[in-house]
Design a protein around this motif. Sequence first.
Motif, mmCIF file in Angstrom:
data_model
loop_
_atom_site.group_PDB
_atom_site.id
_atom_site.type_symbol
_atom_site.label_atom_id
_atom_site.label_comp_id
_atom_site.label_asym_id
_atom_site.label_seq_id
_atom_site.Cartn_x
_atom_site.Cartn_y
_atom_site.Cartn_z
ATOM 1 N N GLY A 85 0.740 -1.170 0.045
ATOM 2 C CA GLY A 85 -0.088 0.047 -0.049
ATOM 3 C C GLY A 85 0.685 1.310 0.085
ATOM 4 O O GLY A 85 0.327 2.485 -0.445
ATOM 5 N N GLY A 126 -6.193 -10.211 -0.357
ATOM 6 C CA GLY A 126 -5.200 -9.745 0.576
ATOM 7 C C GLY A 126 -4.056 -10.684 0.689
ATOM 8 O O GLY A 126 -3.896 -11.950 0.499
ATOM 9 N N ARG A 127 -2.970 -10.313 1.457
ATOM 10 C CA ARG A 127 -1.768 -11.067 2.148
ATOM 11 C C ARG A 127 -2.540 -12.202 2.741
ATOM 12 O O ARG A 127 -3.360 -11.973 3.819
ATOM 13 C CB ARG A 127 -0.946 -10.131 2.619
ATOM 14 C CG ARG A 127 0.055 -9.409 1.835
ATOM 15 C CD ARG A 127 1.153 -8.440 2.453
ATOM 16 N NE ARG A 127 0.391 -7.390 3.234
ATOM 17 C CZ ARG A 127 0.698 -7.183 4.547
ATOM 18 N NH1 ARG A 127 1.392 -8.118 5.409
ATOM 19 N NH2 ARG A 127 0.125 -6.332 5.212
ATOM 20 N N LYS A 166 -3.813 -10.227 8.621
ATOM 21 C CA LYS A 166 -5.035 -9.987 7.927
ATOM 22 C C LYS A 166 -6.131 -10.862 8.450
ATOM 23 O O LYS A 166 -7.217 -11.094 7.860
ATOM 24 C CB LYS A 166 -4.619 -10.209 6.258
ATOM 25 C CG LYS A 166 -3.765 -9.306 5.543
ATOM 26 C CD LYS A 166 -4.330 -7.838 5.504
ATOM 27 C CE LYS A 166 -3.508 -7.003 4.930
ATOM 28 N NZ LYS A 166 -3.829 -5.500 5.172
ATOM 29 N N LEU A 190 -8.667 -14.573 -2.887
ATOM 30 C CA LEU A 190 -7.390 -14.265 -3.807
ATOM 31 C C LEU A 190 -6.401 -13.676 -2.661
ATOM 32 O O LEU A 190 -6.517 -12.973 -2.041
ATOM 33 C CB LEU A 190 -7.642 -13.283 -4.822
ATOM 34 C CG LEU A 190 -6.489 -12.541 -5.563
ATOM 35 C CD1 LEU A 190 -6.005 -13.707 -6.447
ATOM 36 C CD2 LEU A 190 -7.077 -11.189 -6.237
ATOM 37 N N GLY A 191 -5.286 -14.406 -2.930
ATOM 38 C CA GLY A 191 -3.944 -13.926 -2.036
ATOM 39 C C GLY A 191 -2.784 -14.922 -2.055
ATOM 40 O O GLY A 191 -2.888 -16.044 -2.861
ATOM 41 N N GLU A 232 -2.326 -16.149 -5.931
ATOM 42 C CA GLU A 232 -1.566 -15.520 -7.072
ATOM 43 C C GLU A 232 -1.860 -14.159 -6.874
ATOM 44 O O GLU A 232 -2.687 -13.513 -5.922
ATOM 45 C CB GLU A 232 -2.077 -15.807 -8.398
ATOM 46 C CG GLU A 232 -3.447 -15.345 -8.639
ATOM 47 C CD GLU A 232 -4.031 -15.948 -10.112
ATOM 48 O OE1 GLU A 232 -3.421 -16.936 -10.684
ATOM 49 O OE2 GLU A 232 -5.203 -15.644 -10.298
ATOM 50 N N PHE A 233 -1.150 -13.081 -7.537
ATOM 51 C CA PHE A 233 -1.323 -11.840 -7.522
ATOM 52 C C PHE A 233 -1.963 -11.418 -8.729
ATOM 53 O O PHE A 233 -1.208 -11.412 -9.803
ATOM 54 C CB PHE A 233 0.107 -10.991 -7.286
ATOM 55 C CG PHE A 233 -0.150 -9.621 -6.760
ATOM 56 C CD1 PHE A 233 -0.217 -9.484 -5.538
ATOM 57 C CD2 PHE A 233 -0.400 -8.663 -7.810
ATOM 58 C CE1 PHE A 233 -0.381 -8.114 -4.963
ATOM 59 C CE2 PHE A 233 -0.582 -7.298 -7.320
ATOM 60 C CZ PHE A 233 -0.547 -6.995 -5.960
ATOM 61 N N SER A 234 -3.378 -10.868 -8.902
ATOM 62 C CA SER A 234 -3.917 -10.762 -10.076
ATOM 63 C C SER A 234 -4.978 -9.542 -9.733
ATOM 64 O O SER A 234 -5.534 -9.444 -9.229
ATOM 65 C CB SER A 234 -4.744 -11.848 -10.439
ATOM 66 O OG SER A 234 -5.583 -11.646 -11.461
ATOM 67 N N ALA A 238 -8.824 -9.310 -8.320
ATOM 68 C CA ALA A 238 -8.937 -8.531 -7.301
ATOM 69 C C ALA A 238 -10.117 -7.628 -7.564
ATOM 70 O O ALA A 238 -11.039 -7.668 -6.841
ATOM 71 C CB ALA A 238 -8.023 -7.624 -7.072
ATOM 72 N N GLY A 286 -5.765 0.068 5.589
ATOM 73 C CA GLY A 286 -6.508 -0.879 4.890
ATOM 74 C C GLY A 286 -7.209 -0.052 3.426
ATOM 75 O O GLY A 286 -7.766 0.912 3.684
ATOM 76 N N LEU A 287 -7.082 -0.752 2.453
ATOM 77 C CA LEU A 287 -7.520 -0.161 1.197
ATOM 78 C C LEU A 287 -8.802 -0.953 0.677
ATOM 79 O O LEU A 287 -9.872 -0.395 0.320
ATOM 80 C CB LEU A 287 -6.832 -0.060 0.154
ATOM 81 C CG LEU A 287 -5.496 0.951 0.280
ATOM 82 C CD1 LEU A 287 -4.388 0.662 -0.702
ATOM 83 C CD2 LEU A 287 -6.268 2.422 0.340
ATOM 84 N N ASN A 288 -8.794 -2.239 0.776
ATOM 85 C CA ASN A 288 -9.699 -3.166 0.296
ATOM 86 C C ASN A 288 -11.118 -2.985 0.738
ATOM 87 O O ASN A 288 -12.281 -3.012 -0.008
ATOM 88 C CB ASN A 288 -9.500 -4.618 0.352
ATOM 89 C CG ASN A 288 -8.309 -4.930 -0.385
ATOM 90 O OD1 ASN A 288 -8.427 -4.834 -1.575
ATOM 91 N ND2 ASN A 288 -7.371 -5.764 0.168
ATOM 92 N N TYR A 310 -12.524 0.052 -1.161
ATOM 93 C CA TYR A 310 -12.982 -0.360 -2.585
ATOM 94 C C TYR A 310 -14.130 -1.071 -2.336
ATOM 95 O O TYR A 310 -14.978 -0.876 -3.304
ATOM 96 C CB TYR A 310 -11.853 -1.389 -3.203
ATOM 97 C CG TYR A 310 -10.504 -0.964 -3.163
ATOM 98 C CD1 TYR A 310 -10.046 0.405 -3.169
ATOM 99 C CD2 TYR A 310 -9.298 -1.894 -3.404
ATOM 100 C CE1 TYR A 310 -8.745 0.890 -3.277
ATOM 101 C CE2 TYR A 310 -8.073 -1.477 -3.248
ATOM 102 C CZ TYR A 310 -7.763 -0.109 -3.289
ATOM 103 O OH TYR A 310 -6.241 0.061 -3.571
#
Length: 496
Positions: free
Chosen positions: A18, A307-308, A313, A336-337, A363-365, A369, A389-391, A394
């Motif tokens: 971030g 997220g991670r 988290k 996803l993470g 994965e990182f996608s 996301a 925190g951003l998610n 969003y």
Amino acid sequence: MNIVIASSEVVPFAKTGGLADVCGSLPIEIAKLGHRPFVFLPAFRQAKESGQPLSDTHVKLEIPIGSRIVSGRILQSVLPGSNVPVYLIEQDEYFDRKELYRESGEDYKDNCERFVFFCRAVLEAIRLLDLDIDLIHCNDWQTGLIPAYLKIEYENAPGYENMASLMTIHNMAYQGQFWHWDMLLTGIDWKFFNWHQMEFYGKLNLLKTGLVFCDSINTVSPTYAKEIQSAPLGCGLEEVLSCRRDVLSGIINGVNYDVWSPENDPYLNERFSADNWQAGKASAKRLVQSELGLPEIENAPLIGIVGRLADQKGFDLIAPVMEQWLKNHDVQWAVLGTGEAQYHHLLEQLAARFPGKLAVRLEFSDRTAHLIEAGSDIFLMPSRYEPCGLNQLYSLRYGTVPVVHATGGLVDTIADTNGENLAQNRATGFVFDMYKPASLESALMRACDTYRNDKSTWSQLINTGMRQDWSWQTSAQKYVDLYELTIQRANQAVCA
Ligand code: ADP
């Protein structure tokens, strides 16, 4: 004001988290408010391969590192879509590496030396580029030596006398701690290696150094600013922070709605907005279900997680609850993470046992996301601690109702669905206090129950969340106010 923003990560040049988003977006907003930001970061390999145009300023650096002189160069670029100058400190032995800080699970052994070089280079570059700077905005431990050099070495240097410094903490858990002999690399007198200033239990601590010597400190939410003044979230530096509480504040990070908004999200089949979200949201749900291989069930709540995969988290809470729910409840999960191996194994195992209910992407996608943010009904973010925190922000814009633990930035951005908040049209999510699986479960239960049985409250939550404005504009104005206050503070200190 003329402001240097120094950071080891800046989107789109170099990113691991971030911090990069903040340092890529904030300077553009500062410029829009009529000020002149200059961004500095190391010329990492990632930055050179980022596809951004880089040119040579022909300014050379000669930087003392211990008893040696190490040379470097200054490259130049701009933040995309703006005229904000970006200066990249080039020193290939330090920065032309595969990763930014660590490889194969191990920190680079010379991390202290690399960032001593970067901090000294930023200060020298100001003189060499003839910039007339009012304040240096430092970010995290990688820039922690800058306030110390300003106070110790540049105190009487022409042009630097009134320069103020602000230290922003993005995560207290990362402090840049090194063995004491690295003091020799800094060139700073040993007398400063004491427990009031640069030392932390026998080690050199670069974040502590920044916090002690800067004129103002801030972190990325007001609640986290309070939490870090005591254990455990102060991570050992709670005393330092509580001693400096008169200069410590919190400013929530902003969201870049050009990138994170269902109104202009290129990954969606059907765009939607706060005025008309029903059809678009349903279409996004079908899209994410079909992409991730989940059955297209309309009425079962879909819980998204991005997220991670780390304890920070909340995965130590999610793991037991998810397993129970997969057995007993009619809900779907999309995760996803990337992160800790134990959670990779667990999620893969559960996805194999419950293929119709749980989809996992390790994965990182960016695309996935966006799809999970848009297509889920509920966004789960039970972080043990969360600087900002951003998610969850969003999620609000995508009409995905957050379920969060009451900590840090999550407290400051998500209002619980209770009678009072609903009556005032403030409720946006489901918040739980105790960091326990049972508390998480009861918040999730409340969310699913509302989703299934109280459609009008559910719509109210979505409408309230989607209409909120967490853009950078408001936060950037707060940074400008803090810059002004910090400059005044620094000048008063000089006069006193
Ligand atoms: P952090 O503590 O990791 O910085 P934030 O919520 O502040 O947490 O920001 C994380 C950012 O990284 C968000 O933009 C999020 O969408 C993104 N992100 C995290 N994990 C992934 C992933 N596996 N794939 C794509 N984006 C991810």
